[in-house]
Design a protein around this motif. Structure first.
Motif, PDB file in Angstrom:
ATOM      1  N   GLY A 172       0.713  -1.221   0.041  1.00 29.17           N
ATOM      2  CA  GLY A 172       0.131   0.072  -0.060  1.00 29.17           C
ATOM      3  C   GLY A 172       1.228   1.722  -0.003  1.00 29.17           C
ATOM      4  O   GLY A 172       0.454   1.973  -0.891  1.00 29.17           O
ATOM      5  N   TYR A 173       2.277   0.836   1.008  1.00 29.21           N
ATOM      6  CA  TYR A 173       2.708   2.499   0.823  1.00 29.21           C
ATOM      7  C   TYR A 173       4.253   1.903   1.467  1.00 29.21           C
ATOM      8  O   TYR A 173       4.277   1.255   1.666  1.00 29.21           O
ATOM      9  N   SER A 174       5.030   3.111   0.128  1.00 25.22           N
ATOM     10  CA  SER A 174       6.293   2.919   0.670  1.00 25.22           C
ATOM     11  C   SER A 174       7.303   1.891   2.071  1.00 25.22           C
ATOM     12  O   SER A 174       6.222   2.724   3.468  1.00 25.22           O
ATOM     13  N   ARG A 175       7.742   1.061   2.488  1.00 23.86           N
ATOM     14  CA  ARG A 175       8.593   0.795   3.192  1.00 23.86           C
ATOM     15  C   ARG A 175       9.603   2.083   4.067  1.00 23.86           C
ATOM     16  O   ARG A 175       9.831   1.877   5.050  1.00 23.86           O
ATOM     17  N   ARG A 176       9.975   3.271   3.118  1.00 21.02           N
ATOM     18  CA  ARG A 176      10.714   3.686   3.474  1.00 21.02           C
ATOM     19  C   ARG A 176      10.093   4.879   4.022  1.00 21.02           C
ATOM     20  O   ARG A 176      10.638   5.805   4.777  1.00 21.02           O
ATOM     21  N   GLY A 177       8.921   4.863   4.453  1.00 17.66           N
ATOM     22  CA  GLY A 177       8.453   6.346   5.187  1.00 17.66           C
ATOM     23  C   GLY A 177       7.452   5.916   6.344  1.00 17.66           C
ATOM     24  O   GLY A 177       7.223   4.315   6.720  1.00 17.66           O
ATOM     25  N   PRO A 178       6.910   6.687   6.866  1.00 18.81           N
ATOM     26  CA  PRO A 178       6.043   6.584   8.443  1.00 18.81           C
ATOM     27  C   PRO A 178       4.738   5.306   7.889  1.00 18.81           C
ATOM     28  O   PRO A 178       4.120   4.784   9.289  1.00 18.81           O
ATOM     29  N   ASP A 179       4.444   5.751   6.540  1.00 19.02           N
ATOM     30  CA  ASP A 179       3.152   4.915   6.510  1.00 19.02           C
ATOM     31  C   ASP A 179       3.287   3.460   6.527  1.00 19.02           C
ATOM     32  O   ASP A 179       2.040   2.268   5.721  1.00 19.02           O
ATOM     33  N   ALA A 180       4.457   2.954   6.209  1.00 22.63           N
ATOM     34  CA  ALA A 180       5.096   1.619   5.872  1.00 22.63           C
ATOM     35  C   ALA A 180       4.330   0.528   6.964  1.00 22.63           C
ATOM     36  O   ALA A 180       3.857   0.892   7.745  1.00 22.63           O
ATOM     37  N   ASP A 181       3.506  -0.335   6.638  1.00 25.96           N
ATOM     38  CA  ASP A 181       2.481  -1.738   6.949  1.00 25.96           C
ATOM     39  C   ASP A 181       1.803  -1.209   7.322  1.00 25.96           C
ATOM     40  O   ASP A 181       0.727  -2.053   7.789  1.00 25.96           O
ATOM     41  N   LYS A 182       1.524   0.082   6.892  1.00 18.84           N
ATOM     42  CA  LYS A 182      -0.100   0.699   6.892  1.00 18.84           C
ATOM     43  C   LYS A 182      -1.360   0.114   6.039  1.00 18.84           C
ATOM     44  O   LYS A 182      -0.941  -0.125   4.911  1.00 18.84           O
ATOM     45  N   PRO A 183      -2.534  -0.720   6.850  1.00 19.99           N
ATOM     46  CA  PRO A 183      -2.973  -1.622   5.691  1.00 19.99           C
ATOM     47  C   PRO A 183      -3.813  -0.338   4.430  1.00 19.99           C
ATOM     48  O   PRO A 183      -4.319   1.677   4.615  1.00 19.99           O
ATOM     49  N   ALA A 184      -4.301  -0.921   3.122  1.00 20.29           N
ATOM     50  CA  ALA A 184      -4.480   0.044   2.356  1.00 20.29           C
ATOM     51  C   ALA A 184      -5.755  -0.962   1.547  1.00 20.29           C
ATOM     52  O   ALA A 184      -5.708  -1.953   1.018  1.00 20.29           O
ATOM     53  N   TYR A 185      -6.839   0.239   0.742  1.00 22.74           N
ATOM     54  CA  TYR A 185      -8.013  -0.560  -0.222  1.00 22.74           C
ATOM     55  C   TYR A 185      -7.787   0.589  -1.538  1.00 22.74           C
ATOM     56  O   TYR A 185      -7.357   1.770  -0.676  1.00 22.74           O
ATOM     57  N   ASP A 186      -7.977   0.599  -2.724  1.00 27.40           N
ATOM     58  CA  ASP A 186      -8.453   1.305  -3.520  1.00 27.40           C
ATOM     59  C   ASP A 186      -9.319   2.762  -2.770  1.00 27.40           C
ATOM     60  O   ASP A 186      -9.044   3.565  -3.449  1.00 27.40           O
ATOM     61  N   ASP A 187     -10.518   2.279  -1.523  1.00 27.47           N
ATOM     62  CA  ASP A 187     -10.805   3.879  -1.499  1.00 27.47           C
ATOM     63  C   ASP A 187     -10.577   4.523  -0.877  1.00 27.47           C
ATOM     64  O   ASP A 187     -10.218   5.739  -1.471  1.00 27.47           O
TER      65      ASP A 187
END
Length: 401
Positions: A138-153
């Protein structure tokens, strides 16, 4: 007959540009499976590895039998299906044996989850040093949102789609297609292919990371960055023509029409043929019209109300001005252009015949095609895991044993 069917290709044509490539596919939903579906259409052997409960898309849309929903059947067509419970040591060993035979390993798990299972890049490279390893996040591992869940919406929301839809419609809204999943899937496809191209030239594998948020941010900012790119900014970050509230299909006497009377050639042809009462030097150049695009759309809208849809189609097509009748997604299945080129491919499946959207690209020597139906859950376990039980890798295209 499908346009990319090998029977329509020149003599000596091969069975797809990715023939001989083996892909281990641990992706789910649409982002990753769309990328690997295209790989399968292009001749790769894609082995889809699912957990015992199966890919969620088996269940979220309807199909002829339980577990074969429409989205799943489409984006997993032509793949082989293996069910493995990677919480079990024996099944992890089975996956390691498959990896030893593979050219590509692609997954859509969170980074922490794939590491916990023992299939992060370093672990997979230890088994297959020249593998192309693609992470779909969902998000790059290089940023603070790494491992944050992501869906299309949620990705649509963060990359600005509801915002620009709100500028056009007065209220934020999603676009009515899972755009983030599909755009990110295309990024995953080309990134994996580039890494394979590098390996073909050098023999060197590598790790690839493709993320929904970064892919969609790049996609949205192609035009919407606009003047915000400059220092100092010259405009807000949106393309004013795209978000203009009057940019919509034009009403006609009996329906609607899509038309773009835009560049100077098309504008002059339209004004010369239709002679609208509002035509003046104020709209004579593209630069002038761009500065007052809302007014231009409104005046065109008044003019299109004066004739029927077919009358406008006849007029605009004769002037070579881009135009189209509005149609539903159901009507795509009966579209004259698509049917003339054999776009749809009829595939026999254990659940009955399926008419699948075909390959949208054409190759003169290595045509793609729909290779078969989507697998039922674990249907190829015996054959795939049995043939690789020794752990001996078969020959791979471009590489000697």
């Amino acid at each position: 007959m499908a346009r990319n069917d090998t029977t329509t290709a020149p003599e000596g044509a091969q069975a797809g540009p990715l023939a001989g490539i083996r892909v281990i596919d641990l992706t789910s939903v649409v982002f990753g499976p769309y990328a690997t579906q295209i790989m399968a259409d292009m001749g790769a052997e894609v082995i889809k590895v699912e957990p015992p409960e199966g890919d969620n898309t088996r269940w979220i849309t309807t199909g002829p039998t339980p577990g074969m929903g429409g989205i799943y059947a489409n984006v997993n067509r032509g793949k082989r299906g293996v069910m493995l419970d990677l919480r079990q040591q024996a099944d992890r060993e089975s996956l390691r044996r498959l990896i030893a035979t593979a050219d590509v390993f692609i997954h859509s798990m969170r980074g922490s989850a794939i590491r916990k299972l023992g299939f992060d890049y370093e672990a997979v490279r230890a088994i297959r040093p020249n593998i192309v390893y693609t992470n779909c996040y969902g998000y790059s591992r290089r940023g603070p949102d790494a491992d944050k869940p992501a869906y299309d919406d949620t990705i649509q929301a963060e990359c600005g789609i509801p915002h620009v839809q709100g500028l056009m419609n007065g209220e934020p809204g999603y676009v009515a297609t899972i755009m983030a999943d599909k755009v990110a899937g295309l990024h995953a496809l080309y990134a994996t292919m580039m890494a394979l191209f590098h390996r073909e030239r050098t023999g060197e594998g590598q790790e690839v990371e493709v993320t929904m948020f970064e892919a969609m941010s790049s996609f949205m900012l192609v035009e919407h960055a606009n003047g915000a790119m400059f220092t100092p900014p010259t405009t807000p970050a949106h393309y004013h023509r795209a978000v203009e509230p009057n940019r919509r299909p034009y009403k006609t006497k009996d329906g609607h029409i899509a038309a773009l009377v835009y560049n100077d050639k098309h504008w002059n042809a339209f004004v010369g043929a239709v002679n609208p009462p509002w035509a003046s030097d104020a709209f004579s150049t593209l630069a002038k019209r761009a500065q007052q695009i809302g007014r231009v759309y409104a005046l065109l809208g008044e003019t299109f109300l004066t004739r029927t849809t077919q009358e406008w189609l006849d007029t605009l097509q004769a002037l070579h001005i881009p135009c189209a009748r509005l149609q539903s997604t159901d009507e795509l299945f009966d579209n004259a252009q698509l049917n003339a080129i054999g776009f749809f491919e009829d595939v026999e499946t254990p659940q009955g015949p399926v008419r699948l959207p075909g390959v949208p690209t054409w190759f003169s020597r290595t045509p793609g095609k729909v290779r078969g139906p989507a697998p039922t859950l674990g249907q190829d376990n015996a054959e795939v895991l049995g043939q690789d039980a020794s752990g001996v890798a078969p020959a791979i295209a471009g590489e000697s044993q």
